[in-house]
Design a protein around this motif. Sequence first.
Motif, short mmCIF file in Angstrom:
data_model
loop_
_atom_site.label_atom_id
_atom_site.label_comp_id
_atom_site.label_asym_id
_atom_site.label_seq_id
_atom_site.Cartn_x
_atom_site.Cartn_y
_atom_site.Cartn_z
N GLU A 27 0.83 -1.20 0.00
CA GLU A 27 0.00 0.00 0.00
C GLU A 27 0.87 1.25 0.00
O GLU A 27 0.58 2.21 -0.71
CB GLU A 27 -0.94 0.00 1.21
N GLU A 31 0.92 3.99 -2.87
CA GLU A 31 0.66 5.38 -2.51
C GLU A 31 1.79 6.28 -3.01
O GLU A 31 1.54 7.38 -3.49
CB GLU A 31 0.53 5.49 -0.99
N PRO A 36 -2.35 10.36 -3.37
CA PRO A 36 -3.81 10.51 -3.23
C PRO A 36 -4.28 11.89 -3.71
O PRO A 36 -3.56 12.87 -3.62
CB PRO A 36 -4.05 10.33 -1.74
N GLN A 41 -7.07 9.06 1.75
CA GLN A 41 -5.80 8.49 2.14
C GLN A 41 -5.27 7.55 1.05
O GLN A 41 -4.14 7.63 0.65
CB GLN A 41 -5.96 7.74 3.46
N LEU A 42 -6.10 6.65 0.59
CA LEU A 42 -5.76 5.76 -0.52
C LEU A 42 -6.89 5.85 -1.53
O LEU A 42 -8.04 5.61 -1.20
CB LEU A 42 -5.64 4.30 -0.07
#
Length: 60
Positions: A27, A31, A36, A41-42
């Motif tokens: 993740e 990212e 983002p 956030q994601l």
Amino acid sequence: METSAKASINVEEAFLTLASDIKSKMEKRLEANNPPKGGHQLKFAENRKTETWLSRCNLL
């Protein structure tokens, strides 16, 4: 983490910890490659065709 498959000690905990660490690192990498937008956030691509396998990965 010490485990024993024979005695079934900490096997599930070790697997879940390792899987969680791998998911977290993936993740973070995703990212870093796709910052983002809009305060999420994601945020994965809105177009399902470009959705990655990571967005479908869940740990219970």
